[in-house]
Design a protein around this motif. Sequence first.
Motif, mmCIF file in Angstrom:
data_model
loop_
_atom_site.group_PDB
_atom_site.id
_atom_site.type_symbol
_atom_site.label_atom_id
_atom_site.label_comp_id
_atom_site.label_asym_id
_atom_site.label_seq_id
_atom_site.Cartn_x
_atom_site.Cartn_y
_atom_site.Cartn_z
ATOM 1 N N ALA A 188 0.829 -1.202 0.000
ATOM 2 C CA ALA A 188 0.000 0.000 0.000
ATOM 3 C C ALA A 188 0.864 1.254 0.000
ATOM 4 C CB ALA A 188 -0.923 -0.005 1.214
ATOM 5 N N ARG A 189 1.925 1.223 0.774
ATOM 6 C CA ARG A 189 2.821 2.379 0.847
ATOM 7 C C ARG A 189 3.487 2.621 -0.517
ATOM 8 N NH1 ARG A 189 6.249 0.383 4.017
ATOM 9 N NH2 ARG A 189 5.028 0.732 5.911
ATOM 10 N N ALA A 190 3.919 1.547 -1.154
ATOM 11 C CA ALA A 190 4.601 1.670 -2.443
ATOM 12 C C ALA A 190 3.645 2.116 -3.548
ATOM 13 C CB ALA A 190 5.243 0.338 -2.813
ATOM 14 N N ALA A 191 2.412 1.614 -3.530
ATOM 15 C CA ALA A 191 1.467 1.886 -4.617
ATOM 16 C C ALA A 191 0.735 3.205 -4.451
ATOM 17 C CB ALA A 191 0.468 0.745 -4.739
ATOM 18 N N PHE A 192 0.413 3.565 -3.193
ATOM 19 C CA PHE A 192 -0.474 4.716 -2.973
ATOM 20 C C PHE A 192 0.124 5.802 -2.078
ATOM 21 C CE2 PHE A 192 -3.004 0.729 -3.161
ATOM 22 C CZ PHE A 192 -3.498 0.901 -4.453
ATOM 23 N N GLY A 193 1.330 5.550 -1.538
ATOM 24 C CA GLY A 193 1.909 6.523 -0.621
ATOM 25 C C GLY A 193 1.168 6.610 0.690
ATOM 26 N N ASN A 194 0.417 5.567 1.023
ATOM 27 C CA ASN A 194 -0.412 5.527 2.233
ATOM 28 C C ASN A 194 -0.493 4.076 2.680
ATOM 29 O OD1 ASN A 194 -2.430 5.517 4.154
ATOM 30 N ND2 ASN A 194 -3.915 6.645 2.933
ATOM 31 N N ASP A 195 0.052 3.767 3.847
ATOM 32 C CA ASP A 195 0.109 2.366 4.287
ATOM 33 C C ASP A 195 -1.043 1.969 5.205
ATOM 34 O OD1 ASP A 195 0.775 3.585 6.667
ATOM 35 O OD2 ASP A 195 2.703 2.575 6.911
ATOM 36 N N ALA A 196 -2.085 2.800 5.297
ATOM 37 C CA ALA A 196 -3.236 2.459 6.135
ATOM 38 C C ALA A 196 -3.959 1.238 5.561
ATOM 39 C CB ALA A 196 -4.198 3.632 6.236
ATOM 40 N N VAL A 197 -4.295 0.290 6.435
ATOM 41 C CA VAL A 197 -5.027 -0.904 6.016
ATOM 42 C C VAL A 197 -6.195 -1.157 6.968
ATOM 43 C CG1 VAL A 197 -3.013 -2.009 4.961
ATOM 44 C CG2 VAL A 197 -3.535 -2.462 7.373
ATOM 45 N N TYR A 198 -7.142 -1.960 6.496
ATOM 46 C CA TYR A 198 -8.254 -2.375 7.337
ATOM 47 C C TYR A 198 -8.539 -3.847 7.075
ATOM 48 C CZ TYR A 198 -11.114 -1.661 3.110
ATOM 49 O OH TYR A 198 -11.625 -1.718 1.842
ATOM 50 N N LEU A 199 -9.357 -4.455 7.913
ATOM 51 C CA LEU A 199 -9.645 -5.881 7.809
ATOM 52 C C LEU A 199 -11.104 -6.127 7.474
ATOM 53 C CD1 LEU A 199 -6.855 -6.242 9.246
ATOM 54 C CD2 LEU A 199 -7.877 -8.159 10.471
ATOM 55 N N GLU A 200 -11.328 -7.172 6.661
ATOM 56 C CA GLU A 200 -12.680 -7.627 6.353
ATOM 57 C C GLU A 200 -12.725 -9.149 6.418
ATOM 58 O OE1 GLU A 200 -14.374 -4.266 3.237
ATOM 59 O OE2 GLU A 200 -13.719 -6.216 2.489
#
Length: 449
Positions: A188-200
Amino acid sequence: MFSKILIANRGEIALRVLRACKELGIATVAVHSTADADAMHVRLADESVCIGPPSAADSYLNIPQLLAACEITGADAVHPGYGFLSENARFADILKAHKINFIGPSGDHIRLMGDKIEAKKTAAKLGIPVVPGSDGEVPTLEDARRVAKEIGYPVLIKASAGGGGRGMKIAETPDDIEMAFSTARAEARAAFGNDAVYLEKYLAKPRHIEFQVLGDGRGNAIHLGERDCSLQRRHQKIWEEAPSPALNEEARTRMGEIVAKAVGDLGYAGAGTIEFLYEDGEFYFIEMNTRLQVEHPVTEMVTRIDLVNEQIRVASGANISFSQEDVLPSGHAIECRLNAEDPRTFAPSPGNITYYHPPGGLGVRVDSAVYQGYTIPPYYDSLIGKLIVHGRNRVECMMRLKRCLDEIIIDGIKTTLPLFRDLVDHQDIADGMYDIHWLERYLSQPEDA
């Protein structure tokens, strides 16, 4: 209505938008990189402007260059197509500040739905069913373990700013959570510059069902039915159809009414798509795309409604040109995405098209900007066209698709045509019995299986 529209894209979608503009009597401006100087949309537009070298970052994603192109040509509106800057809230805001119309939703709505965590919260508030999961971002591994235990394994860890399958990892068991969590954040950090994640909660064998919506920005909205996009490779769609073979009329009507009301309540303007996973008769919201979809022709074929025309009308301040009661889907449509790729390994295959013969006949549409002698550049997405067919029912549609796949010829490069020729002969596809993991299972089999 606008006097001149700049099309901030390339390939088949630039040509698709150009055709809609011409049918509305609107002048067109094509932009292109140096690699696309001979592209079909450049040849057919009223004006064209070179906006930079082949790299997308220096051309199609270069906002100052696009603004300059608008000023040079006097374009009073921009259609972003899909991809590139189509879901870039900053681009929409900048155009607005320069008094140039963005043919799409507001920057605020793009921003809201671009954040997958906020989008899920918003969907729940609007009455749209969502996948069980975390309430928001999961910042630490300990939080991830706790949420996963609460909702039960397997779980899906997803990038908040994600899309296209990037920053998405599955944890089947508690032993998998640490690696999946760290890998998803890094991607996420590499692709979007934002490493925030969530779970489903991870659903084992769901369908991917999406509803096409249109809003006028003043609280009025309609839906145009659903598309089934379950045939995917690495979360990338390759085959879409409408209506879904998995839905009955009651489920279709119920969810259509829910999404139309939600879009109206949101005050959304323009075309959008609300996407769901569907399993055991239940819908679970996954995201909303605030743009025209690659697969929009499937809906156009069954409804006979021009979605790009409606996008332009709404952006100009006009009402949607039809009511919900006017949407009367008829027959069945299927789209195959034709990519310049090896049909087995999916490695890109740019190069010169030495011979090109598209199929034709009743109920056949080919959205493509390629032509015989055209050289596909290696710098962009490998999609080179879409074959869309319509029939009175799914059986007729499948037979027509098979005929078209036998007829179409694209020589000089490798394409995914052989894959589709195999798929139309598979019993599971003929029966409509597939889920989002079906294609991966199929491709993992030995070639002689």
